[in-house]
Design a protein around this motif. Structure first.
Motif, mmCIF file in Angstrom:
data_model
loop_
_atom_site.group_PDB
_atom_site.id
_atom_site.type_symbol
_atom_site.label_atom_id
_atom_site.label_comp_id
_atom_site.label_asym_id
_atom_site.label_seq_id
_atom_site.Cartn_x
_atom_site.Cartn_y
_atom_site.Cartn_z
ATOM 1 N N ILE A 27 -17.021 3.342 14.366
ATOM 2 C CA ILE A 27 -16.366 4.453 13.490
ATOM 3 C C ILE A 27 -14.815 3.913 13.020
ATOM 4 O O ILE A 27 -14.461 4.135 12.034
ATOM 5 C CB ILE A 27 -16.484 5.622 14.145
ATOM 6 N N GLY A 28 -14.376 3.148 13.998
ATOM 7 C CA GLY A 28 -12.944 2.917 13.713
ATOM 8 C C GLY A 28 -12.873 1.795 12.473
ATOM 9 O O GLY A 28 -12.145 1.829 11.670
ATOM 10 N N PHE A 29 -13.847 0.910 12.534
ATOM 11 C CA PHE A 29 -13.893 -0.072 11.312
ATOM 12 C C PHE A 29 -14.071 0.629 9.973
ATOM 13 O O PHE A 29 -13.692 0.079 9.072
ATOM 14 C CB PHE A 29 -14.806 -1.298 11.699
ATOM 15 N N ILE A 30 -15.045 1.510 10.206
ATOM 16 C CA ILE A 30 -15.447 2.255 8.949
ATOM 17 C C ILE A 30 -14.191 2.797 8.314
ATOM 18 O O ILE A 30 -13.977 2.822 7.245
ATOM 19 C CB ILE A 30 -16.735 3.124 8.932
ATOM 20 N N THR A 31 -13.548 3.536 9.241
ATOM 21 C CA THR A 31 -12.283 4.425 8.838
ATOM 22 C C THR A 31 -11.144 3.195 8.293
ATOM 23 O O THR A 31 -10.583 3.557 6.995
ATOM 24 C CB THR A 31 -11.786 5.061 10.045
ATOM 25 N N ALA A 32 -11.061 2.043 8.826
ATOM 26 C CA ALA A 32 -10.268 1.058 8.530
ATOM 27 C C ALA A 32 -10.628 0.578 7.104
ATOM 28 O O ALA A 32 -9.714 0.661 5.952
ATOM 29 C CB ALA A 32 -10.151 0.073 9.501
ATOM 30 N N SER A 33 -11.751 0.621 6.659
ATOM 31 C CA SER A 33 -12.325 0.067 5.483
ATOM 32 C C SER A 33 -12.069 1.043 4.491
ATOM 33 O O SER A 33 -11.736 0.665 3.313
ATOM 34 C CB SER A 33 -13.810 -0.397 5.452
ATOM 35 N N LEU A 34 -12.082 2.334 4.752
ATOM 36 C CA LEU A 34 -11.955 3.359 3.634
ATOM 37 C C LEU A 34 -10.537 3.363 3.472
ATOM 38 O O LEU A 34 -10.209 3.701 2.211
ATOM 39 C CB LEU A 34 -12.345 4.915 4.365
ATOM 40 N N LEU A 35 -9.819 3.312 4.699
ATOM 41 C CA LEU A 35 -8.187 3.414 4.309
ATOM 42 C C LEU A 35 -7.843 2.041 3.345
ATOM 43 O O LEU A 35 -7.056 2.265 2.654
ATOM 44 C CB LEU A 35 -7.577 3.026 5.705
ATOM 45 N N ALA A 36 -8.565 1.073 3.392
ATOM 46 C CA ALA A 36 -8.241 -0.289 2.757
ATOM 47 C C ALA A 36 -8.497 0.032 1.297
ATOM 48 O O ALA A 36 -7.755 -0.258 0.401
ATOM 49 C CB ALA A 36 -8.884 -1.304 3.415
ATOM 50 N N LEU A 37 -9.528 0.925 1.172
ATOM 51 C CA LEU A 37 -9.985 1.216 -0.322
ATOM 52 C C LEU A 37 -8.958 2.111 -0.932
ATOM 53 O O LEU A 37 -8.702 1.995 -2.177
ATOM 54 C CB LEU A 37 -11.352 1.841 -0.187
ATOM 55 N N ALA A 38 -8.207 3.001 -0.053
ATOM 56 C CA ALA A 38 -7.355 3.808 -0.550
ATOM 57 C C ALA A 38 -6.169 3.147 -0.940
ATOM 58 O O ALA A 38 -5.466 3.503 -2.060
ATOM 59 C CB ALA A 38 -7.077 5.076 0.585
ATOM 60 N N PHE A 39 -5.803 2.083 -0.095
ATOM 61 C CA PHE A 39 -4.476 1.576 -0.523
ATOM 62 C C PHE A 39 -4.987 0.544 -1.789
ATOM 63 O O PHE A 39 -3.803 0.105 -2.302
ATOM 64 C CB PHE A 39 -4.420 0.565 0.753
ATOM 65 N N MET A 40 -6.149 0.339 -1.984
ATOM 66 C CA MET A 40 -6.411 -0.680 -3.241
ATOM 67 C C MET A 40 -5.730 0.214 -4.509
ATOM 68 O O MET A 40 -5.873 -0.638 -5.508
ATOM 69 C CB MET A 40 -7.905 -1.232 -3.468
ATOM 70 N N GLY A 41 -5.742 1.470 -4.395
ATOM 71 C CA GLY A 41 -5.442 2.316 -5.596
ATOM 72 C C GLY A 41 -4.073 1.905 -5.833
ATOM 73 O O GLY A 41 -3.531 1.978 -7.097
ATOM 74 N N PHE A 42 -3.073 1.123 -5.155
ATOM 75 C CA PHE A 42 -1.756 0.917 -5.479
ATOM 76 C C PHE A 42 -1.846 -0.404 -5.860
ATOM 77 O O PHE A 42 -0.837 -0.768 -6.697
ATOM 78 C CB PHE A 42 -1.077 0.624 -3.860
ATOM 79 N N SER A 43 -2.951 -1.119 -6.215
ATOM 80 C CA SER A 43 -2.803 -2.350 -6.978
ATOM 81 C C SER A 43 -2.340 -2.422 -8.216
ATOM 82 O O SER A 43 -1.940 -3.391 -8.921
ATOM 83 C CB SER A 43 -4.033 -3.100 -6.684
ATOM 84 N N GLY A 44 -2.675 -1.451 -8.799
ATOM 85 C CA GLY A 44 -2.320 -1.179 -10.173
ATOM 86 C C GLY A 44 -0.840 -0.956 -10.376
ATOM 87 O O GLY A 44 -0.583 -1.375 -11.654
ATOM 88 N N MET A 45 -0.294 -0.756 -9.669
ATOM 89 C CA MET A 45 1.195 -0.469 -9.701
ATOM 90 C C MET A 45 2.095 -1.894 -10.029
ATOM 91 O O MET A 45 2.732 -1.988 -10.438
ATOM 92 C CB MET A 45 1.849 0.061 -8.383
ATOM 93 N N SER A 46 1.263 -3.052 -9.661
ATOM 94 C CA SER A 46 2.079 -4.233 -9.530
ATOM 95 C C SER A 46 2.174 -4.701 -11.159
ATOM 96 O O SER A 46 3.197 -5.385 -11.419
ATOM 97 C CB SER A 46 1.289 -5.503 -8.742
ATOM 98 N N THR A 47 1.294 -4.313 -11.989
ATOM 99 C CA THR A 47 1.326 -4.657 -13.239
ATOM 100 C C THR A 47 2.434 -3.977 -14.126
ATOM 101 O O THR A 47 2.758 -4.262 -15.218
ATOM 102 C CB THR A 47 -0.048 -4.689 -14.022
ATOM 103 N N ASN A 48 2.770 -2.635 -13.559
ATOM 104 C CA ASN A 48 3.856 -1.746 -14.456
ATOM 105 C C ASN A 48 5.263 -2.387 -14.446
ATOM 106 O O ASN A 48 5.540 -3.270 -13.280
ATOM 107 C CB ASN A 48 4.040 -0.518 -13.532
#
Lengths: 170, 193
Positions: free
Chosen positions: B172-193
């Motif tokens: 469940i730790g790994f599943i939570t970590a993967s969800l957290l990583a998905l949430a952080f992927m939301g920041f990737s769009g900021m790099s092009t701004n």
């Protein structure tokens, strides 16, 4: 409200981080304790390689601390000590956060005024030194207020002689 | 100043050292059972990464690169990291012996933390000047600390949750970590701004 330097638990302490320690010396009015080898890491099969699993007596000796007051403890006795959770986070910020803020500020100032890597480096080093001094002052204030002093909570559970297991229960 | 702020956000959030580059996963899983230990580990790692990045920048641009000694980079950086950890330990002990008693347990863990070496090697690839590399290292390690504290908070809540037996503990730790990583992927769009 508790007197500064007191080692007894305060009703104000909502959450304490607890740890085990062993009495290594008893002096009139205070006892010296050595924290038991604990690791912040959960451990893995490589624990022996990174030093987490190894029991280094010299390292433990450096972490000895004294508790004042007549606690009636004997040599070799295991006790549970605690420190407020907020003190731990504040301590981490003072010890590491403050010098880093000064380091970054000094480095940026050096770069902006001198426009060279050399001056930025000098600015960062000077900033770090100033930050460490500020950190030292803040740490001594916290120590004087007794915020960083572990408190004696209770005697640890002692397994009966000949018991087949010794659970680490407080 | 805007340049530094963008560099800071990019290093801490967009290219997060744990969730985007997958470095420091050992401590990410091992030290995040409690928020206070995660904060202590994060703070001491931040200090060590920044100090070692400063020294490594000097070694790279005044010794390794001019003399073509790039093949010694990894070994040299590991030595610098070990020295930085010793320096941190001595400094904390000098600043406050009481704090050393509280925070000293995290320092041996940093020596073998691959995030420290990873950030230093990334700085070489980035070809940055001194202040940029120092701020990049500081921001990367603050991003590491942020993720450690967030994940520790989630794990503290998970410890009280009624998790199916099959998923209890690390799964469940790994599943939570993967969800957290998905949430952080939301920041990737900021790099092009």
């Amino acid at each position: 409200m508790q007197a500064p330097g007191s080692t007894l638990p305060s009703p104000d302490d909502r959450e304490l981080v607890e740890g085990f320690a062993r009495v290594v010396a008893v002096e009139p009015g205070r006892v010296w304790l050595e924290p038991e080898q604990t690791s912040s890491c959960g451990g893995c099969h490589s624990a022996g390689l990174c030093g987490v699993g190894s029991r280094n007596p010299k390292r433990l000796e450096l972490r000895r601390f004294a508790l004042g007051g007549d606690l009636g403890l004997q040599m070799g006795e295991r006790v549970v000590v605690g420190i407020p959770e907020t003190s731990l986070s504040r301590g981490a910020l003072v010890a590491f956060g403050v010098p880093l803020v000064f380091l970054a500020a000094g480095g940026i100032a050096g770069q902006e005024f001198g426009r060279s890597d050399g001056l930025a480096f000098v600015g960062a080093v000077v900033g770090l030194a100033v930050g460490l001094l500020v950190s030292r002052v803040l740490a001594s204030v916290m120590t004087a207020r007794g915020q960083l002093t572990p408190r004696f909570l209770r005697r640890a559970y002692q397994p009966a002689q000949g018991a087949s297991c010794s659970p680490d229960q407080g | 100043m805007e340049h530094y702020i963008l560099l800071f956000i990019s290093a801490a959030l967009v290219s997060n050292v744990v969730l985007m580059r997958f470095l420091g996963l050992c401590s990410f899983m091992g030290v995040t059972t409690r928020v206070d230990t995660a904060l202590g580990m994060g703070a001491s790692t931040t200090f060590c990464i920044t100090i070692s990045a400063m020294i490594d920048w000097g070694i790279e641009y005044y010794l390794l690169e001019p003399y073509g000694l790039g093949y010694l980079r990894t070994v040299t950086f590991i030595l610098v990291i070990a020295a930085a950890v010793q320096f941190t330990e001595a400094t904390v002990r000098k600043v406050s012996p009481t704090m050393f008693q509280l925070l000293g347990i995290y320092l041996p863990l940093i020596t073998t933390n691959c995030a420290v070496l990873g950030v230093n090697l990334l700085l070489v690839e980035g070809h940055m000047n001194f202040i940029e590399s120092t701020l990049f290292a500081l921001a990367s390690s603050l991003g590491y600390s942020l993720v450690m504290v967030l994940f520790a908070g989630l794990r503290e809540r998970l410890a009280l949750a009624d998790v199916p037996r099959l998923f209890a503990g690390p799964p469940i730790g790994f599943i939570t970590a993967s969800l957290l990583a998905l949430a952080f992927m939301g920041f990737s769009g900021m790099s092009t701004n």
